[in-house]
Design a protein around this motif. Structure first.
Motif, PDB file in Angstrom:
ATOM      1  N   VAL A   1       0.843  -1.201   0.000  1.00  0.00           N
ATOM      2  CA  VAL A   1       0.000   0.000   0.000  1.00  0.00           C
ATOM      3  C   VAL A   1       0.876   1.248   0.000  1.00  0.00           C
ATOM      4  O   VAL A   1       1.885   1.303   0.710  1.00  0.00           O
ATOM      5  N   CYS A   2       0.499   2.235  -0.810  1.00  0.00           N
ATOM      6  CA  CYS A   2       1.251   3.480  -0.859  1.00  0.00           C
ATOM      7  C   CYS A   2       1.052   4.248   0.447  1.00  0.00           C
ATOM      8  O   CYS A   2      -0.070   4.386   0.933  1.00  0.00           O
ATOM      9  N   CYS A   3       2.170   4.743   1.024  1.00  0.00           N
ATOM     10  CA  CYS A   3       2.048   5.423   2.306  1.00  0.00           C
ATOM     11  C   CYS A   3       1.535   6.849   2.157  1.00  0.00           C
ATOM     12  O   CYS A   3       1.170   7.494   3.135  1.00  0.00           O
ATOM     13  N   ASP A   4       1.536   7.363   0.934  1.00  0.00           N
ATOM     14  CA  ASP A   4       1.075   8.744   0.735  1.00  0.00           C
ATOM     15  C   ASP A   4      -0.420   8.825   0.429  1.00  0.00           C
ATOM     16  O   ASP A   4      -1.117   9.683   0.953  1.00  0.00           O
ATOM     17  N   CYS A   5      -0.899   7.929  -0.465  1.00  0.00           N
ATOM     18  CA  CYS A   5      -2.298   8.066  -0.866  1.00  0.00           C
ATOM     19  C   CYS A   5      -3.145   6.853  -0.494  1.00  0.00           C
ATOM     20  O   CYS A   5      -4.359   6.888  -0.609  1.00  0.00           O
ATOM     21  N   GLY A   6      -2.512   5.781  -0.007  1.00  0.00           N
ATOM     22  CA  GLY A   6      -3.287   4.618   0.420  1.00  0.00           C
ATOM     23  C   GLY A   6      -3.707   3.697  -0.713  1.00  0.00           C
ATOM     24  O   GLY A   6      -4.495   2.775  -0.521  1.00  0.00           O
TER      25      GLY A   6
ATOM     26  N   VAL B   1       6.910   3.114  -8.511  1.00  0.00           N
ATOM     27  CA  VAL B   1       6.223   4.383  -8.749  1.00  0.00           C
ATOM     28  C   VAL B   1       4.739   4.116  -8.537  1.00  0.00           C
ATOM     29  O   VAL B   1       4.165   3.240  -9.164  1.00  0.00           O
ATOM     30  N   CYS B   2       4.123   4.863  -7.594  1.00  0.00           N
ATOM     31  CA  CYS B   2       2.710   4.633  -7.281  1.00  0.00           C
ATOM     32  C   CYS B   2       1.845   4.933  -8.509  1.00  0.00           C
ATOM     33  O   CYS B   2       2.001   5.964  -9.155  1.00  0.00           O
ATOM     34  N   PHE B   3       0.951   3.991  -8.804  1.00  0.00           N
ATOM     35  CA  PHE B   3       0.091   4.162  -9.989  1.00  0.00           C
ATOM     36  C   PHE B   3      -0.873   5.317  -9.808  1.00  0.00           C
ATOM     37  O   PHE B   3      -1.329   5.927 -10.754  1.00  0.00           O
ATOM     38  N   ASN B   4      -1.214   5.595  -8.558  1.00  0.00           N
ATOM     39  CA  ASN B   4      -2.240   6.594  -8.284  1.00  0.00           C
ATOM     40  C   ASN B   4      -1.668   8.007  -8.176  1.00  0.00           C
ATOM     41  O   ASN B   4      -2.075   8.912  -8.896  1.00  0.00           O
ATOM     42  N   CYS B   5      -0.666   8.198  -7.275  1.00  0.00           N
ATOM     43  CA  CYS B   5      -0.164   9.552  -7.062  1.00  0.00           C
ATOM     44  C   CYS B   5       1.144   9.809  -7.815  1.00  0.00           C
ATOM     45  O   CYS B   5       1.624  10.941  -7.846  1.00  0.00           O
ATOM     46  N   GLY B   6       1.719   8.771  -8.389  1.00  0.00           N
ATOM     47  CA  GLY B   6       2.898   8.963  -9.230  1.00  0.00           C
ATOM     48  C   GLY B   6       4.189   9.214  -8.477  1.00  0.00           C
ATOM     49  O   GLY B   6       5.197   9.612  -9.042  1.00  0.00           O
TER      50      GLY B   6
HETATM   51 ZN   LIG Z   1       0.409   6.831  -3.945  1.00  0.00          ZN
END
Ligand SMILES: [Zn+2]
Length: 302
Positions: free
Chosen positions: A222-227, A241-246
């Motif tokens: 899980v991404c720690c910035d956007c979940g 590289v997070c798919f959601n927040c990049g």
């Molecule tokens: Zn993210």
């Protein structure tokens, strides 16, 4: 665990003797034991108060220690940081959610020496004097390795616990991992379990909160910035590289931050659901005022 026949105690193993009040005295940093006399001592630290008893320990590497039972008053220094999450690993021992990475000490050189000494030891004839000498050498090397690990773990845990109010760790299935024969030596040498219990004990001492989060919590998924949950990653992938927040996330860094978030979340949950948690904490701080600690110091052969 397999249960074996009982064994006789060996003289070469750890031996200890306890002296209570009246059996020992301390004058000008000199320890006097009944029927033994004055000892040459090297103090590891000054005694915080009058000791109530002393234990003399001789370990299997022929080193002598004195361990005093003393009463201490707790140091209640406020933490500078609110919370921290710690991800434990092998090469980098700990990745802290503050962004710091702590490397494990290098045991390779000592390990090689131990292996060699053990090989020599096994070739010696049973009951021979040279075998006993070799046993001592192996024991001394092993003691050195243990000391190195303990020193590292104690220093790190004290620093982490004294600086932070909430300490979150991940529950690792150590016993399951030890079954992996290729990794078991490295894992047991790293001392994850030891680190966890040190942090736990020290959190009581400093009145901090210590949280262990479930091993099934997907901290590295899980991404720690956007979940955003990206799912399972192969162990070889160190960055993503997070798919959601990049954002580019380092695997261990991300895990430690997730551990912190989940750990802090647990505390809020328990605060909301009941008073049980609170009463426990106040009970602990009452206990602290009569906390007993043992002080250990090295003795020369006497
Ligand atoms: Zn993210």
């Amino acid at each position: 665990m397999k249960v074996n026949f009982p064994k006789f105690k060996k003289k070469s193993n750890r031996q200890s003797a306890r002296f209570r009040k009246g059996g020992f005295s301390i004058k000008n940093c000199q320890v006097y034991l009944a029927k033994i006399g004055c000892l040459k001592t090297v103090w590891s630290r000054p005694l915080p108060s009058e000791p109530s008893s002393v234990t003399v320990i001789k370990d299997n590497a022929d080193r002598y220690f004195l361990s005093f039972v003393v009463e201490i008053s707790p140091e209640l220094k406020p933490a500078t940081n609110e919370s921290i999450g710690i991800d434990l690993g092998l090469k980098t021992f700990a990745t802290l959610s503050s962004g710091e990475k702590v490397d494990s000490p290098d045991y390779a050189k000592l390990e090689r020496k131990i292996k060699r000494a053990q090989r020599h030891y096994s070739r010696r004839q049973k009951g021979a004097k040279r075998r006993e000498r070799m046993r001592l050498r192996v024991a001394k090397l092993k003691a050195k390795q243990t000391d190195k690990r303990k020193d590292f773990l104690h220093k790190l845990s004290t620093r982490v616990v004294s600086e932070n109010q909430v300490i979150a760790l991940e529950d690792l299935g150590v016993s399951g991992m030890l079954k992996n024969r290729r990794l078991s030596r490295a894992i047991s040498q790293a001392g994850w379990r030891e680190f966890r219990s040190l942090c736990d004990n020290k959190s009581h001492k400093f009145s901090r909160q210590f949280v262990v989060i479930s091993r099934w919590e997907p901290t590295s998924q899980v991404c720690c910035d956007c979940g955003y949950k990206w799912g399972k990653l192969d162990l070889s992938i160190r960055e993503i590289v997070c798919f959601n927040c990049g954002k580019l996330q380092d695997r261990d860094d991300n895990a430690s931050k997730r551990i912190e978030q989940v750990g802090v979340g647990h505390i809020h949950d328990s605060k909301r659901t009941g008073r049980k948690c609170k009463t426990e904490i106040s009970a602990v701080s009452d206990e602290l005022s009569t906390h007993l600690e043992s002080v250990q110091l090295t003795l020369f052969d006497c």
